[in-house]
Scaffold this motif. Structure first.
Motif, PDB file in Angstrom:
ATOM      1  N   ASN A  57       0.847  -1.190   0.000  1.00 48.92           N
ATOM      2  CA  ASN A  57       0.000   0.000   0.000  1.00 48.92           C
ATOM      3  C   ASN A  57       0.878   1.233   0.000  1.00 48.92           C
ATOM      4  N   ILE A  58       0.266   2.389  -0.165  1.00 48.83           N
ATOM      5  CA  ILE A  58       1.033   3.631  -0.153  1.00 48.83           C
ATOM      6  C   ILE A  58       0.785   4.403   1.139  1.00 48.83           C
ATOM      7  N   THR A  59       0.014   3.831   2.048  1.00 48.07           N
ATOM      8  CA  THR A  59      -0.234   4.455   3.336  1.00 48.07           C
ATOM      9  C   THR A  59       0.268   3.554   4.455  1.00 48.07           C
ATOM     10  N   VAL A  60       0.445   4.148   5.624  1.00 49.50           N
ATOM     11  CA  VAL A  60       0.823   3.392   6.814  1.00 49.50           C
ATOM     12  C   VAL A  60      -0.407   2.666   7.338  1.00 49.50           C
ATOM     13  N   GLY A  61      -0.194   1.475   7.887  1.00 49.28           N
ATOM     14  CA  GLY A  61      -1.308   0.775   8.528  1.00 49.28           C
ATOM     15  C   GLY A  61      -1.901  -0.302   7.652  1.00 49.28           C
ATOM     16  N   GLY A  62      -2.779  -1.088   8.271  1.00 44.65           N
ATOM     17  CA  GLY A  62      -3.385  -2.220   7.579  1.00 44.65           C
ATOM     18  C   GLY A  62      -4.569  -1.799   6.722  1.00 44.65           C
ATOM     19  N   ASN A  63      -4.512  -2.167   5.466  1.00 48.93           N
ATOM     20  CA  ASN A  63      -5.614  -1.884   4.542  1.00 48.93           C
ATOM     21  C   ASN A  63      -6.303  -3.145   4.061  1.00 48.93           C
ATOM     22  N   GLY A  64      -5.795  -4.307   4.478  1.00 47.65           N
ATOM     23  CA  GLY A  64      -6.357  -5.566   4.010  1.00 47.65           C
ATOM     24  C   GLY A  64      -5.415  -6.340   3.118  1.00 47.65           C
ATOM     25  N   LYS A  65      -4.107  -6.110   3.284  1.00 50.31           N
ATOM     26  CA  LYS A  65      -3.131  -6.797   2.445  1.00 50.31           C
ATOM     27  C   LYS A  65      -3.121  -8.302   2.685  1.00 50.31           C
ATOM     28  N   THR A  66      -3.111  -8.712   3.944  1.00 48.20           N
ATOM     29  CA  THR A  66      -2.949 -10.133   4.254  1.00 48.20           C
ATOM     30  C   THR A  66      -4.074 -10.994   3.682  1.00 48.20           C
ATOM     31  N   PRO A  67      -5.356 -10.595   3.762  1.00 50.35           N
ATOM     32  CA  PRO A  67      -6.384 -11.406   3.106  1.00 50.35           C
ATOM     33  C   PRO A  67      -6.171 -11.545   1.603  1.00 50.35           C
ATOM     34  N   VAL A  68      -5.621 -10.514   0.966  1.00 48.91           N
ATOM     35  CA  VAL A  68      -5.335 -10.608  -0.470  1.00 48.91           C
ATOM     36  C   VAL A  68      -4.200 -11.594  -0.714  1.00 48.91           C
TER      37      VAL A  68
END
Length: 343
Positions: free
Chosen positions: A60-71
């Motif tokens: 991602n381009i922001t700090v923090g969790g955006n839902g990467k791991t499920p992807v």
């Protein structure tokens, strides 16, 4: 403190402007360094490692969790279903292994590998390696017969060449005030999105050119017994979440018909203490958590056999059939350039 920072970044809290004389120059410096690293990567002058197998970056381009791991989990499952042997590399944030690279196995705890690598390994069974130097993690996986690499985070880790890039966007919070860290949440500017292969919007409103993703919850799972029940069947609950956006978890519970007596947000990758969570559990009959938190809390089960009613909620990334097909077709085209898994 973490909550205040997020209010500054995403809700334009007045304290952000009070701190601007200090934070704004630092954000400009951060942006200068970020652009320099990218420019060196594009010019081929930074000595980036090129793996002999395809590399897919989910970041991602922001700090923090955006839902990467499920992807990442979704990609692993899709590739395994097609006969590939994918491996996953990660920084292993929150873990402290004795040596790096470190390959995760069934005995690995989150104290060594961090929560996300352990979750991915437990969910998929795919080989997972961690290292601050991601190329070292890739090299540790290659002898295991891995034929495609997925990196959990690492979009800005330009010492590793990549074939496909995913950026996961929080569809509700988007990019906040659109300033670089520490004045804002950005690791790179939003124009970076035009150069990646897939911009995946997790919830909220999907913008032009983005791929819509939703996180589909399943049944609640008992941390001790593995029993599964419908979320709405439990009453008198207390919920907590130590993820990038805890409110998303609390909102999901509400959508499932669960209204906890109390919701406690924690910082992402929080190292929990039993006494702290046990005190929370006593405020209701059932304690609810995310799957990411559950991989850390499993260690408490052996130490405290009295734990009975701690439950977690697994979620799965879901895409439309068309978007899923487009993603996999892109990966297959790249993989063809390296040879088939049976070649």
């Amino acid at each position: 403190m973490a909550g205040l920072v997020e209010k500054i970044w995403f809700e334009n809290h007045p304290l952000g402007w009070i701190g601007a004389p200090l934070l704004w120059p630092l954000s400009k410096l951060f942006g200068l360094i970020a652009r320099k690293r990218r420019a060196e990567f594009l010019a081929g002058t930074n000595g980036a490692y090129k793996a002999p197998v395809p590399v897919i970056v989910v970041g991602n381009i922001t700090v923090g969790g955006n839902g990467k791991t499920p992807v990442v989990v979704w990609l692993v499952e899709q590739l395994k279903a097609k006969g590939f042997n994918p491996g996953v590399v990660s920084r292993g944030y929150g873990g402290k292994a004795e040596n790096y690279p470190f390959v995760v196995d069934e005995t690995t705890g989150t104290d060594k590998a961090g929560d996300e690598p352990v979750l991915i390994y437990q969910r998929t069974g795919a080989p997972v390696a961690i290292s601050p130097v991601r190329s070292d993690a890739v090299k540790a996986l290659l002898p295991l017969g891995v034929d495609i690499i997925i990196t959990d985070d690492g979009l800005q880790h330009y010492k590793l060449a990549r074939d496909i890039e995913f950026v996961i966007v929080d569809g509700e919070r988007r990019f906040g005030n659109e300033h670089y860290m520490p004045f804002g949440p950005l690791r790179e500017q939003t124009d970076r999105l035009s150069s990646v292969d897939f911009v995946v919007c997790n919830g909220g409103e999907t913008k032009q050119g983005e791929v819509a993703m939703t996180l589909k919850p399943s049944e609640l799972v008992n941390l001790k017994t593995g029993e599964r029940v419908a979320a709405k069947s439990l009453a008198s609950t207390v919920a907590f979440a130590g993820i990038g956006n805890p409110q998303r978890f609390f909102n999901t519970l509400k959508e499932l018909g669960v209204v906890p007596l109390h919701c406690e947000p924690f910082a992402d990758h929080k190292a929990f203490e039993y006494e702290q969570l046990n005190a929370l559990a006593k405020r209701g009959e059932y304690l609810l958590m995310t799957e990411k938190d559950a991989v850390k809390c499993r260690a408490f089960i052996a130490q405290h056999p009295e734990i009975e009613n701690w439950w977690y909620l697994p979620v799965d990334a879901t895409f439309s059939e068309k978007d899923a097909a487009n993603i996999m077709n892109k990966i297959m085209k790249v993989k063809d350039g390296y040879g088939s898994p049976t070649a």
